[in-house]
Design a protein around this motif. Structure first.
Motif, mmCIF file in Angstrom:
data_model
loop_
_atom_site.group_PDB
_atom_site.id
_atom_site.type_symbol
_atom_site.label_atom_id
_atom_site.label_comp_id
_atom_site.label_asym_id
_atom_site.label_seq_id
_atom_site.Cartn_x
_atom_site.Cartn_y
_atom_site.Cartn_z
ATOM 1 N N ARG A 90 0.902 -0.975 -0.049
ATOM 2 C CA ARG A 90 0.128 -0.022 0.091
ATOM 3 C C ARG A 90 1.095 1.402 -0.020
ATOM 4 O O ARG A 90 0.459 2.148 -0.566
ATOM 5 C CB ARG A 90 -1.075 0.121 1.308
ATOM 6 N N SER A 102 -2.857 -7.545 -7.364
ATOM 7 C CA SER A 102 -3.197 -7.218 -8.609
ATOM 8 C C SER A 102 -1.946 -8.460 -9.177
ATOM 9 O O SER A 102 -1.067 -9.025 -8.843
ATOM 10 C CB SER A 102 -3.235 -5.813 -9.328
ATOM 11 N N ARG A 133 -0.230 -4.242 -6.563
ATOM 12 C CA ARG A 133 -1.373 -3.689 -5.742
ATOM 13 C C ARG A 133 -2.024 -5.114 -4.651
ATOM 14 O O ARG A 133 -2.046 -5.619 -5.307
ATOM 15 C CB ARG A 133 -2.445 -2.969 -6.368
ATOM 16 N N GLU A 140 2.024 1.550 -3.567
ATOM 17 C CA GLU A 140 1.236 2.528 -4.668
ATOM 18 C C GLU A 140 0.955 4.096 -3.544
ATOM 19 O O GLU A 140 0.683 4.194 -4.841
ATOM 20 C CB GLU A 140 -0.853 1.580 -4.249
#
Length: 271
Positions: free
Chosen positions: A45, A70, A57, A48
């Motif tokens: 996180r 992902s 992700r 990202e």
């Protein structure tokens, strides 16, 4: 808390040594929860949030409690490793990707979620010699854990072994597999005949490792081999699964041969 994610056919993802139950569902990857799940979530996180594109992700958890990430499309090496991993341009791009990851993760520091991940400390485990950890490292930069597109490394995957490291330790881990810093007989066919000193220079130049740190790569690599032998044996005995299989297949002997090789080749590697 679990979230609602689309379900569908599950495609097993193979190629690693110890992670079981890893599957692809559509454009997501589902991983069984583990002691490192919380730390992985914090790190991914953060990456990202700072706009680092070279990692999956973290999307949440599905109705079965699995971590949902992902799916990163591209080439990932299976075994035996393909000849393309010997390509020097791929090595340069991987070193640059690792540098980008380090620069992106460094502002996170060493969060409590990472420090709280249980770390085995078996009897006889040598102390780390690399110095105080600087950042959260990936610590498993094997060909199975790097995604390439068009011959360029674009993402690191499988953060299950993440933990506090120095940059030198991470470069030593990269050189172990991509150098390859091990006896020729223990390398896969793709890297037999490779020049480990030349490939090391390519990697550290592309990464931008300072000269003072380059001199530390060899002693840190020897220390990591010493520690790896004890940690692998402990995990084989107490965790089992893929760890036990690797130990039965002789990984302990390969680590001992690697340590001896590093000491024998020390002068040429450093030069």
């Amino acid at each position: 808390m679990s979230e609602v994610f689309a379900e569908g056919p599950e495609e097993p993802l193979l190629g690693g040594d110890v992670t079981e139950g890893l599957v692809r569902v559509g454009d997501t990857v589902r991983r069984p929860p583990s002691a490192v799940s919380g730390a992985v979530e914090v790190v991914l996180r953060h990456l990202e949030a700072v706009g680092f594109e070279g990692a999956p992700r973290f999307l949440g958890r599905d109705g079965r409690g699995r971590d949902v990430l992902s799916f990163v499309d591209g080439e990932v090496a299976g075994r035996p490793w393909p000849d393309r991993i010997a390509d020097e341009e791929r090595l340069r791009s991987l070193a640059r990707l690792l540098r980008g990851y380090h620069d992106a993760v460094a502002p996170l520091g060493l969060p409590e979620a990472v420090l709280a991940v249980p770390q085995p400390a078996p009897d006889g485990l040598p102390a780390r010699t690399a110095g105080e950890p600087e950042l959260v490292g990936h610590r498993d930069v094997t060909p199975e854990n790097v995604v390439f597109r068009m011959g360029r490394a674009v993402a690191l995957i499988d953060f299950d072994l993440l933990g506090p490291v120095t940059r030198v330790e991470e470069l030593a881990n990269l050189l172990l597999w991509w150098g390859p810093w091990m006896p020729e007989a223990d390398r896969g066919p793709a890297l037999r005949g490779a020049d480990p000193a030349r490939r090391a220079r390519i990697a550290v130049d592309a990464y931008g490792l300072p000269e003072t740190d380059r001199a530390r790569l060899l002693p840190v690599s020897v220390n990591l081999a010493d520690r790896s032998w004890h940690l692998m044996r402990w995990r084989a005995e107490h965790v089992g699964g893929g760890w036990a299989r690797m130990w039965r297949e002789g990984v302990g002997d390969r680590i001992e041969r690697r340590r001896a090789w590093l000491e024998q080749q020390g002068e040429s590697l450093l030069a």
